[in-house]
Write a protein that holds these residues in place. Structure first.
Motif, PDB file in Angstrom:
ATOM      1  N   ARG A 128     -11.410  -1.647   8.764  1.00 29.66           N
ATOM      2  CA  ARG A 128     -12.705  -1.595   7.990  1.00 29.66           C
ATOM      3  C   ARG A 128     -12.858  -0.219   7.447  1.00 29.66           C
ATOM      4  O   ARG A 128     -13.041   0.078   6.327  1.00 29.66           O
ATOM      5  CB  ARG A 128     -13.996  -1.577   9.123  1.00 29.66           C
ATOM      6  N   ARG A 129     -12.374   0.836   8.103  1.00 30.28           N
ATOM      7  CA  ARG A 129     -12.312   2.253   7.897  1.00 30.28           C
ATOM      8  C   ARG A 129     -11.437   2.350   6.592  1.00 30.28           C
ATOM      9  O   ARG A 129     -11.999   2.883   5.378  1.00 30.28           O
ATOM     10  CB  ARG A 129     -12.014   3.207   9.008  1.00 30.28           C
ATOM     11  N   TYR A 130     -10.155   1.938   6.660  1.00 33.44           N
ATOM     12  CA  TYR A 130      -9.388   2.297   5.623  1.00 33.44           C
ATOM     13  C   TYR A 130      -9.608   1.268   4.376  1.00 33.44           C
ATOM     14  O   TYR A 130      -9.224   1.523   3.304  1.00 33.44           O
ATOM     15  CB  TYR A 130      -7.833   2.161   6.080  1.00 33.44           C
ATOM     16  N   LEU A 141      -1.532  -2.824   5.296  1.00 34.71           N
ATOM     17  CA  LEU A 141      -0.749  -3.113   4.120  1.00 34.71           C
ATOM     18  C   LEU A 141      -1.091  -4.535   3.804  1.00 34.71           C
ATOM     19  O   LEU A 141      -1.317  -4.719   2.273  1.00 34.71           O
ATOM     20  CB  LEU A 141       0.772  -3.020   4.591  1.00 34.71           C
ATOM     21  N   TYR A 142      -0.869  -5.535   4.581  1.00 33.89           N
ATOM     22  CA  TYR A 142      -1.453  -6.949   4.118  1.00 33.89           C
ATOM     23  C   TYR A 142      -2.769  -7.014   3.528  1.00 33.89           C
ATOM     24  O   TYR A 142      -2.901  -7.716   2.702  1.00 33.89           O
ATOM     25  CB  TYR A 142      -1.306  -7.871   5.155  1.00 33.89           C
ATOM     26  N   ALA A 143      -3.736  -6.486   4.171  1.00 31.63           N
ATOM     27  CA  ALA A 143      -5.105  -6.294   3.595  1.00 31.63           C
ATOM     28  C   ALA A 143      -5.298  -5.601   2.120  1.00 31.63           C
ATOM     29  O   ALA A 143      -5.939  -6.094   1.235  1.00 31.63           O
ATOM     30  CB  ALA A 143      -5.970  -5.591   4.528  1.00 31.63           C
ATOM     31  N   LEU A 144      -4.574  -4.577   2.116  1.00 28.00           N
ATOM     32  CA  LEU A 144      -4.549  -3.774   0.815  1.00 28.00           C
ATOM     33  C   LEU A 144      -3.888  -4.754  -0.076  1.00 28.00           C
ATOM     34  O   LEU A 144      -4.338  -4.897  -1.336  1.00 28.00           O
ATOM     35  CB  LEU A 144      -3.769  -2.690   1.028  1.00 28.00           C
ATOM     36  N   HIS A 145      -2.778  -5.227   0.253  1.00 24.65           N
ATOM     37  CA  HIS A 145      -1.979  -6.319  -0.749  1.00 24.65           C
ATOM     38  C   HIS A 145      -3.162  -7.440  -1.478  1.00 24.65           C
ATOM     39  O   HIS A 145      -2.989  -7.475  -2.604  1.00 24.65           O
ATOM     40  CB  HIS A 145      -0.845  -6.747  -0.025  1.00 24.65           C
ATOM     41  N   ILE A 156      -1.642   4.204  -2.557  1.00 21.95           N
ATOM     42  CA  ILE A 156      -2.934   4.268  -1.869  1.00 21.95           C
ATOM     43  C   ILE A 156      -2.799   4.605  -0.410  1.00 21.95           C
ATOM     44  O   ILE A 156      -3.714   5.516  -0.016  1.00 21.95           O
ATOM     45  CB  ILE A 156      -3.707   2.809  -2.169  1.00 21.95           C
ATOM     46  N   LEU A 157      -1.642   4.136   0.455  1.00 26.68           N
ATOM     47  CA  LEU A 157      -1.730   4.324   1.720  1.00 26.68           C
ATOM     48  C   LEU A 157      -1.537   5.903   1.970  1.00 26.68           C
ATOM     49  O   LEU A 157      -1.743   6.486   2.771  1.00 26.68           O
ATOM     50  CB  LEU A 157      -0.773   3.411   2.210  1.00 26.68           C
ATOM     51  N   THR A 158      -0.756   6.430   1.107  1.00 27.93           N
ATOM     52  CA  THR A 158      -0.392   7.766   1.148  1.00 27.93           C
ATOM     53  C   THR A 158      -1.576   8.683   0.769  1.00 27.93           C
ATOM     54  O   THR A 158      -1.911   9.643   1.711  1.00 27.93           O
ATOM     55  CB  THR A 158       0.704   8.101   0.265  1.00 27.93           C
ATOM     56  N   ARG A 159      -2.419   8.355  -0.048  1.00 26.09           N
ATOM     57  CA  ARG A 159      -3.635   8.938  -0.180  1.00 26.09           C
ATOM     58  C   ARG A 159      -4.664   8.914   0.545  1.00 26.09           C
ATOM     59  O   ARG A 159      -5.475   9.635   1.020  1.00 26.09           O
ATOM     60  CB  ARG A 159      -4.375   8.256  -1.838  1.00 26.09           C
ATOM     61  N   GLY A 166       0.186   6.997   4.755  1.00 21.32           N
ATOM     62  CA  GLY A 166       1.866   7.209   4.193  1.00 21.32           C
ATOM     63  C   GLY A 166       2.134   5.631   4.087  1.00 21.32           C
ATOM     64  O   GLY A 166       1.667   4.761   4.345  1.00 21.32           O
ATOM     65  N   PRO A 167       3.379   5.777   3.504  1.00 15.23           N
ATOM     66  CA  PRO A 167       3.925   4.508   2.871  1.00 15.23           C
ATOM     67  C   PRO A 167       4.338   3.677   4.099  1.00 15.23           C
ATOM     68  O   PRO A 167       4.865   3.967   4.806  1.00 15.23           O
ATOM     69  CB  PRO A 167       5.019   4.898   2.190  1.00 15.23           C
ATOM     70  N   VAL A 168       4.121   2.300   3.603  1.00 17.21           N
ATOM     71  CA  VAL A 168       4.471   1.137   4.692  1.00 17.21           C
ATOM     72  C   VAL A 168       5.492   0.307   3.910  1.00 17.21           C
ATOM     73  O   VAL A 168       6.646   0.385   4.496  1.00 17.21           O
ATOM     74  CB  VAL A 168       3.227   0.494   5.096  1.00 17.21           C
TER      75      VAL A 168
END
Length: 160
Positions: free
Chosen positions: A22-24, A107-111, A137-140, A144-146
């Motif tokens: 939720r947070r991310y 990562l899956y959710a962002l994908h 986005i994950l880095t920002r 960090g990168p996944v």
């Protein structure tokens, strides 16, 4: 300013990861500023994902993530969608990568969120752009990168 994200989460499994997701996801949405304003996220097991994978893509067995467009604005942009994530698949991938499960799930959710925001990874160029965007986005977000940590032959993302 983009509208805030309405985020609904349903769990068959993986309830402990929900606050993290939720947070991310809300923060990722604020960075993306997509037309997407309503997102349903479902965390499921292998059996449920296998059934959906077969029903919607005609493929046997579980996949990591499936994405469904639910509603569009008059210009055709997705405003509501659903992302379904296979928690056991994330656990398996995280174990191979020696990474935390919650990062794999994010990562899956962002994908899925990127698919709902117009990204498409079916071509080589689209694949590079989409996965570079995920890691950016994950880095920002400070995670960090996944995706970049996976050797190319191990990349998954069969579902969409």
């Amino acid at each position: 300013m983009a509208a805030p994200l309405i985020l609904r989460v349903q769990c068959q499994t993986g309830q402990t990861y929900v606050p993290y997701l939720r947070r991310y996801l809300r923060r990722a949405h604020a960075l993306l500023r997509p037309s997407l304003v309503d997102l349903s996220l479902a965390l499921v097991g292998d059996a449920a994902m296998s059934l959906l994978h077969q029903q919607f893509l005609g493929a046997a067995g579980p996949t990591d993530v499936l994405t469904f467009e639910l509603e569009h604005d008059p210009a055709g942009n997705v405003t509501s969608g659903e992302v379904i994530i296979c928690v056991p698949e994330a656990r398996r991938a995280a174990r191979k990568r020696k990474a935390p499960v919650e990062r794999e799930l994010l990562l899956y959710a962002l994908h899925g969120m990127l698919h709902l925001s117009g990204f498409d990874d079916r071509t080589a160029a689209g694949f590079r752009i989409m996965h570079r965007t995920e890691d950016d986005i994950l880095t920002r977000l400070g995670v960090g990168p996944v995706f970049a940590t996976v050797p190319r032959r191990q990349t998954r993302f069969r579902g969409n």
